[in-house]
Design a protein around this motif. Structure first.
Motif, PDB file in Angstrom:
ATOM      1  N   PHE A   1      25.139 -77.221  24.330  1.00 25.87           N
ATOM      2  CA  PHE A   1      25.853 -76.999  23.070  1.00 25.87           C
ATOM      3  C   PHE A   1      25.327 -77.951  22.000  1.00 25.87           C
ATOM      4  O   PHE A   1      25.066 -77.567  20.869  1.00 25.87           O
ATOM      5  N   ARG A   2      25.175 -79.219  22.401  1.00 26.82           N
ATOM      6  CA  ARG A   2      24.688 -80.228  21.461  1.00 26.82           C
ATOM      7  C   ARG A   2      23.285 -79.865  20.983  1.00 26.82           C
ATOM      8  O   ARG A   2      22.999 -79.872  19.793  1.00 26.82           O
ATOM      9  N   GLU A   3      22.461 -79.456  21.930  1.00 29.90           N
ATOM     10  CA  GLU A   3      21.074 -79.148  21.575  1.00 29.90           C
ATOM     11  C   GLU A   3      21.002 -77.963  20.619  1.00 29.90           C
ATOM     12  O   GLU A   3      20.317 -78.000  19.596  1.00 29.90           O
ATOM     13  N   VAL A   4      21.760 -76.928  20.964  1.00 32.00           N
ATOM     14  CA  VAL A   4      21.722 -75.708  20.158  1.00 32.00           C
ATOM     15  C   VAL A   4      22.215 -75.981  18.746  1.00 32.00           C
ATOM     16  O   VAL A   4      21.635 -75.535  17.758  1.00 32.00           O
ATOM     17  N   LEU A   5      23.297 -76.755  18.626  1.00 30.61           N
ATOM     18  CA  LEU A   5      23.866 -77.013  17.303  1.00 30.61           C
ATOM     19  C   LEU A   5      22.924 -77.864  16.448  1.00 30.61           C
ATOM     20  O   LEU A   5      23.027 -77.859  15.227  1.00 30.61           O
ATOM     21  N   ARG A   6      22.022 -78.576  17.075  1.00 29.78           N
ATOM     22  CA  ARG A   6      21.086 -79.424  16.318  1.00 29.78           C
ATOM     23  C   ARG A   6      19.790 -78.681  15.970  1.00 29.78           C
ATOM     24  O   ARG A   6      18.971 -79.183  15.222  1.00 29.78           O
ATOM     25  N   ASP A   7      19.620 -77.486  16.509  1.00 29.41           N
ATOM     26  CA  ASP A   7      18.364 -76.739  16.338  1.00 29.41           C
ATOM     27  C   ASP A   7      18.181 -76.262  14.890  1.00 29.41           C
ATOM     28  O   ASP A   7      18.965 -75.452  14.386  1.00 29.41           O
ATOM     29  N   ALA A   8      17.157 -76.742  14.214  1.00 33.18           N
ATOM     30  CA  ALA A   8      16.949 -76.422  12.800  1.00 33.18           C
ATOM     31  C   ALA A   8      16.608 -74.943  12.616  1.00 33.18           C
ATOM     32  O   ALA A   8      17.037 -74.315  11.656  1.00 33.18           O
TER      33      ALA A   8
ATOM     34  N   LEU B   1      17.676 -72.527  14.376  1.00 32.90           N
ATOM     35  CA  LEU B   1      18.912 -71.771  14.490  1.00 32.90           C
ATOM     36  C   LEU B   1      19.732 -71.877  13.199  1.00 32.90           C
ATOM     37  O   LEU B   1      20.336 -70.909  12.754  1.00 32.90           O
ATOM     38  N   HIS B   2      19.719 -73.054  12.592  1.00 32.92           N
ATOM     39  CA  HIS B   2      20.421 -73.204  11.309  1.00 32.92           C
ATOM     40  C   HIS B   2      19.905 -72.196  10.298  1.00 32.92           C
ATOM     41  O   HIS B   2      20.671 -71.562   9.585  1.00 32.92           O
ATOM     42  N   GLY B   3      18.585 -72.046  10.290  1.00 33.98           N
ATOM     43  CA  GLY B   3      17.989 -71.085   9.359  1.00 33.98           C
ATOM     44  C   GLY B   3      18.464 -69.673   9.662  1.00 33.98           C
ATOM     45  O   GLY B   3      18.874 -68.928   8.754  1.00 33.98           O
ATOM     46  N   ALA B   4      18.446 -69.318  10.939  1.00 36.25           N
ATOM     47  CA  ALA B   4      18.866 -67.966  11.322  1.00 36.25           C
ATOM     48  C   ALA B   4      20.335 -67.745  10.961  1.00 36.25           C
ATOM     49  O   ALA B   4      20.726 -66.677  10.468  1.00 36.25           O
ATOM     50  N   PHE B   5      21.148 -68.788  11.175  1.00 38.98           N
ATOM     51  CA  PHE B   5      22.575 -68.680  10.864  1.00 38.98           C
ATOM     52  C   PHE B   5      22.781 -68.451   9.374  1.00 38.98           C
ATOM     53  O   PHE B   5      23.561 -67.590   8.955  1.00 38.98           O
ATOM     54  N   LEU B   6      22.051 -69.227   8.573  1.00 41.19           N
ATOM     55  CA  LEU B   6      22.175 -69.101   7.121  1.00 41.19           C
ATOM     56  C   LEU B   6      21.781 -67.694   6.661  1.00 41.19           C
ATOM     57  O   LEU B   6      22.480 -67.055   5.870  1.00 41.19           O
ATOM     58  N   ARG B   7      20.661 -67.211   7.210  1.00 38.38           N
ATOM     59  CA  ARG B   7      20.226 -65.852   6.867  1.00 38.38           C
ATOM     60  C   ARG B   7      21.270 -64.829   7.287  1.00 38.38           C
ATOM     61  O   ARG B   7      21.570 -63.887   6.567  1.00 38.38           O
ATOM     62  N   GLN B   8      21.847 -65.076   8.460  1.00 41.11           N
ATOM     63  CA  GLN B   8      22.844 -64.142   8.975  1.00 41.11           C
ATOM     64  C   GLN B   8      24.061 -64.080   8.052  1.00 41.11           C
ATOM     65  O   GLN B   8      24.540 -63.001   7.715  1.00 41.11           O
ATOM     66  N   VAL B   9      24.555 -65.263   7.630  1.00 40.28           N
ATOM     67  CA  VAL B   9      25.723 -65.302   6.738  1.00 40.28           C
ATOM     68  C   VAL B   9      25.392 -64.593   5.434  1.00 40.28           C
ATOM     69  O   VAL B   9      26.171 -63.777   4.922  1.00 40.28           O
ATOM     70  N   LEU B  10      24.205 -64.884   4.919  1.00 37.94           N
ATOM     71  CA  LEU B  10      23.781 -64.277   3.663  1.00 37.94           C
ATOM     72  C   LEU B  10      23.719 -62.755   3.806  1.00 37.94           C
ATOM     73  O   LEU B  10      24.187 -62.007   2.940  1.00 37.94           O
ATOM     74  N   PHE B  11      23.165 -62.319   4.939  1.00 36.28           N
ATOM     75  CA  PHE B  11      23.013 -60.883   5.187  1.00 36.28           C
ATOM     76  C   PHE B  11      24.387 -60.208   5.249  1.00 36.28           C
ATOM     77  O   PHE B  11      24.643 -59.219   4.567  1.00 36.28           O
TER      78      PHE B  11
ATOM     79  N   GLY C   1      11.588 -59.073  12.701  1.00 37.43           N
ATOM     80  CA  GLY C   1      12.082 -60.405  12.348  1.00 37.43           C
ATOM     81  C   GLY C   1      11.225 -61.077  11.284  1.00 37.43           C
ATOM     82  O   GLY C   1      11.572 -62.119  10.760  1.00 37.43           O
ATOM     83  N   GLY C   2      10.132 -60.463  10.924  1.00 41.69           N
ATOM     84  CA  GLY C   2       9.216 -61.107   9.987  1.00 41.69           C
ATOM     85  C   GLY C   2       9.335 -60.573   8.588  1.00 41.69           C
ATOM     86  O   GLY C   2      10.281 -59.840   8.304  1.00 41.69           O
ATOM     87  N   PRO C   3       8.450 -60.875   7.686  1.00 41.18           N
ATOM     88  CA  PRO C   3       7.318 -61.775   7.941  1.00 41.18           C
ATOM     89  C   PRO C   3       7.777 -63.222   8.191  1.00 41.18           C
ATOM     90  O   PRO C   3       8.722 -63.663   7.546  1.00 41.18           O
ATOM     91  N   GLY C   4       7.089 -63.883   9.088  1.00 38.79           N
ATOM     92  CA  GLY C   4       7.529 -65.220   9.513  1.00 38.79           C
ATOM     93  C   GLY C   4       8.842 -65.068  10.247  1.00 38.79           C
ATOM     94  O   GLY C   4       8.981 -64.244  11.133  1.00 38.79           O
ATOM     95  N   ASN C   5       9.833 -65.864   9.793  1.00 38.60           N
ATOM     96  CA  ASN C   5      11.161 -65.740  10.373  1.00 38.60           C
ATOM     97  C   ASN C   5      12.143 -65.113   9.382  1.00 38.60           C
ATOM     98  O   ASN C   5      13.345 -65.161   9.584  1.00 38.60           O
ATOM     99  N   SER C   6      11.630 -64.549   8.293  1.00 35.98           N
ATOM    100  CA  SER C   6      12.483 -64.256   7.138  1.00 35.98           C
ATOM    101  C   SER C   6      13.571 -63.231   7.440  1.00 35.98           C
ATOM    102  O   SER C   6      14.606 -63.232   6.800  1.00 35.98           O
TER     103      SER C   6
ATOM    104  N   GLN D   1      18.680 -61.639  17.193  1.00 32.37           N
ATOM    105  CA  GLN D   1      17.273 -61.610  17.579  1.00 32.37           C
ATOM    106  C   GLN D   1      16.834 -62.988  18.060  1.00 32.37           C
ATOM    107  O   GLN D   1      16.073 -63.106  19.025  1.00 32.37           O
ATOM    108  N   PHE D   2      17.348 -63.994  17.366  1.00 36.23           N
ATOM    109  CA  PHE D   2      17.070 -65.369  17.770  1.00 36.23           C
ATOM    110  C   PHE D   2      17.549 -65.603  19.195  1.00 36.23           C
ATOM    111  O   PHE D   2      16.846 -66.163  20.042  1.00 36.23           O
ATOM    112  N   LEU D   3      18.758 -65.101  19.440  1.00 35.72           N
ATOM    113  CA  LEU D   3      19.372 -65.255  20.756  1.00 35.72           C
ATOM    114  C   LEU D   3      18.564 -64.523  21.828  1.00 35.72           C
ATOM    115  O   LEU D   3      18.309 -65.055  22.907  1.00 35.72           O
ATOM    116  N   ALA D   4      18.148 -63.294  21.500  1.00 33.00           N
ATOM    117  CA  ALA D   4      17.407 -62.486  22.466  1.00 33.00           C
ATOM    118  C   ALA D   4      16.095 -63.176  22.814  1.00 33.00           C
ATOM    119  O   ALA D   4      15.683 -63.204  23.973  1.00 33.00           O
TER     120      ALA D   4
END
Lengths: 290, 385
Positions: free
Chosen positions: A53-60, A62-72, A233-238, A244-247
């Motif tokens: 849990f600690r590791e996942v919450l610190r993953d940068a 994942l933060h990006g994916a989360f932010l994109r997800q909220v925005l989406f 998921g691309g281009p890049g991680n955009s 998808q991150f989870l998969a």
């Protein structure tokens, strides 16, 4: 009633209990189990507590994916809910045109999700796709495979095309359930179309819209298939969203522990959001007015 | 405010109607300015359709609707300036009670001061003052309906107020009180009011003029008293009154109506009118005007105009009783007030109070006084007094 009889009643609940156990409780507990262990091989596992849990919450990443997800999800709700209400309002109320409208509008909902992704993937290609080639021909610099903004727009438009019909159909059903007397009274009271919408249609649609928002939030927050097929998921991680991150984590890298920990966080977040949303909008009706 | 005139109005909810598919059939009505009118008739007779035509919620298949001299047949509701209260309450439940009452005024851009004043007056009248700041959700049905009523009454410049069975959802005790309030409101503001109901008590207590409808037509128009004393159509006789009029088929023989072999003398004028044309004849007499002859039984023939009957049942209603009797194969009812009621099974003699017996040809009244046109009771039995 005797105690024996009471206990017998449990047998009646048993079938449901078994189904729920297999469909929800056991899989969920498996995930919980994974999330606190490091699985090194089929028979070697180590208890690691909340480490994953600690590791996942610190993953940068994942933060990006989360932010994109909220925005989406936010964009999806902001576009699809008003748009769906609008379409619902414009649909004819009776006659053959109503049936025709229903069929046409329901069509995107009947298409398998990966096919939706494929349709748009081809449609938007600048070389052979109708939409992409058209934009290209108009002189628009468009390519979803290269430009992150184009990719985002394409994913959004695809989701709007795919899921606005659901909102529209829900609204249409809600609107049809409003008794004619309300519209008649509004005519008598000289209400403008806006006043009819504001004071009759919108309040009567409240419950339907709550369902629509919840459904669209949950679905969009867990969106996977269509963007995966369309952009990968691309281009890049955009356009890499949480699923998808989870998969990638679980299936691609076989990091079962972190993936399980993240799944739980993911699940609790969706649950929490829905709970807060529901409690906030379902305040008691008879609160004193202004 | 204005007269409301329906000229030769027919209406069908079907696009290309068969003659049988009309809900209103060539109706001509003139609702006088400032009067209280009631449209009375059984369910499905076209009352509500007529109301919705007047308010413009629907448009007639043919015919013309005028407010005074102004033709409004094709005008939409919003431009007709009319108030209508529906059978089931309609509230805007996101608004307060005050805002609900103010809604029709605000939609028409009235200044705030006027809105406040009018809403205050109406709230006073309907005893809603304590509710004004509440949200109009989760209220009892009768309170909802009273607020709906208030929205109908709040504009003082309407051409007419239409009330479509407004008391359906209100509990009986409150019903009586609101009926009185409605009447008061009418007397105070003198709006042209049209009240649709299937309840004769509501119609007769509210209205100056009552229009009785059946199967898409107006059968009779008159004051409550006229409808009671002189039904022009057997339907009116049957529909108004508790119990309704006794209607008995009869043959005409030598100046008298023969019912089940017994003779009821008719007045000379009625006889002269009746014998002119063929048709199926019936006599009508209200139970209120059927009298038991003291000490009579069926063994002697009694006076002319007296009939021998067998009492079959007696219902005790407290201050009066309703006796059912067999007259040959026909049933006849009598409303008795002032005597010990007869026992079932007993033979008795009855007679009809003077001036209250009417003769009907093909369900329409046979008038003795058609040329003069006054409202003296038409058919007078020669005997009985």
């Amino acid at each position: 009633m005797s105690k024996r009889k009471n206990n017998r009643a449990w047998f009646l609940v048993l079938p449901t209990l078994i189904i729920v156990a297999f469909s929800a409780i056991i899989p969920l507990m498996t995930v919980v189990n994974y999330s606190v262990q490091d699985i090194l091989g089929p028979n070697t596992r180590v208890f690691v507590g909340f480490e994953w849990f600690r590791e996942v919450l610190r993953d940068a990443e994942l933060h990006g994916a989360f932010l994109r997800q909220v925005l989406f999800s936010l964009a999806i709700l902001l576009i699809q809910i008003p748009f769906g209400v609008g379409v619902g309002l414009l649909m004819p109320r009776r006659g053959w045109s109503a049936s025709l409208c229903l069929v046409i509008i329901a069509l995107p909902l009947l298409i398998p999700w990966n096919v939706v992704g494929t349709i748009w993937q081809i449609f938007c290609r600048t070389d052979i796709g109708l939409g992409g080639a058209f934009l290209d021909g108009m002189g628009v610099d468009y390519n979803y495979a290269i430009d992150p903004v184009d990719a985002w727009l394409t994913v959004l438009v695809m989701d709007v095309w795919h899921w606005t019909p659901l909102v529209a159909l829900l609204c249409y059903a809600g609107l049809r359930a409003i008794p004619d007397a309300y519209y008649q009274a509004a005519q008598i009271d000289g209400a403008s179309p806006w006043a009819v919408f504001r004071h009759i249609q919108l309040p009567k649609l409240k419950n339907v819209l709550i369902i629509a928002v919840l459904l669209r939030f949950m679905d969009s927050f867990m969106v996977y298939t269509e963007p995966f097929v369309l952009t990968g998921g691309g281009p890049g991680n955009s356009t890499t969203f949480l699923s998808q991150f989870l998969a990638r984590m679980a299936v691609g890298q076989f990091d079962l522990g972190p993936a399980a920990a993240f799944s739980l966080i993911y699940f609790l977040f969706v649950l929490l959001f829905c709970y807060i949303f529901y409690t906030v909008v379902m305040r008691p009706d008879d609160a004193p007015g202004s | 405010m204005a007269d409301i005139i329906l000229a030769d109005i027919s209406h069908s909810y079907v696009a290309q109607p068969d003659p049988s598919e009309y809900v209103l059939r060539r109706v001509d009505v003139h609702f006088g300015d400032g009067e209280a009118h009631a449209l009375l008739g059984p369910s499905g007779c076209g009352k509500t359709t007529m109301l919705n035509l007047i308010s413009g919620l629907i448009h007639p298949t043919s015919g013309q609707i005028r407010y005074g001299a102004k033709d409004v047949t094709r005008l939409p509701t919003r431009r007709r300036n009319i108030a209508q209260v529906f059978q089931f309450p309609v509230l805007y439940d996101t608004m307060t009670v005050f805002d609900n009452l103010a809604f029709p005024l605000r939609n028409r851009g009235r200044p705030d001061s006027e809105v406040k004043k009018r809403v205050g007056e109406i709230a006073d009248l309907l005893e809603l003052d304590s509710e004004l700041t509440r949200r109009a959700a989760n209220l009892t049905p009768d309170l909802k309906q009273i607020i709906s009523l208030g929205r109908g009454l709040v504009r003082d410049d309407v051409a007419a107020i239409l009330l479509d069975e407004p008391l359906t959802v209100i509990d009986p005790q409150r019903k009586w009180q609101i009926r009185r309030t409605l009447r008061q409101v009418h007397e105070q503001f003198r709006h042209t009011s049209i009240y649709v109901t299937h309840d004769q008590t509501e119609a007769l207590t509210f209205a100056d003029r009552v229009w009785v409808m059946n199967e898409g037509k107006i059968v009779q128009e008159g004051s409550p008293d006229e409808l009671f004393r002189r039904p022009e159509h057997t339907f009116v006789g049957y529909f108004i009154g508790t119990p309704g009029m006794n209607i008995l088929p009869c043959q005409l023989v030598d100046g008298a109506a023969m019912v089940a072999g017994q003779s009821i003398p008719l007045s000379d004028e009625v006889w002269q009118q009746a014998r002119r044309d063929q048709g199926s004849f019936e006599i009508g007499i209200r139970p209120e005007f059927v009298e038991l002859v003291a000490g009579g039984d069926s063994t002697d023939h009694g006076q002319p105009g007296e009939l021998s009957v067998t009492i079959t049942a007696v219902e005790d209603h407290g201050r009066f009783s309703i006796a059912s009797a067999e007259l040959g194969e026909h049933q006849i009812k009598a409303k008795l007030t002032d005597r010990v009621p007869p026992a079932p099974g007993q033979n008795a003699r009855i007679r009809f109070a003077g001036g209250e017996l009417h003769l009907y040809r093909d369900q329409r009244i046979v008038c003795a006084d058609e040329p003069s046109g006054d409202h003296r009771p038409a058919a007078t039995p020669a005997g009985g007094n």
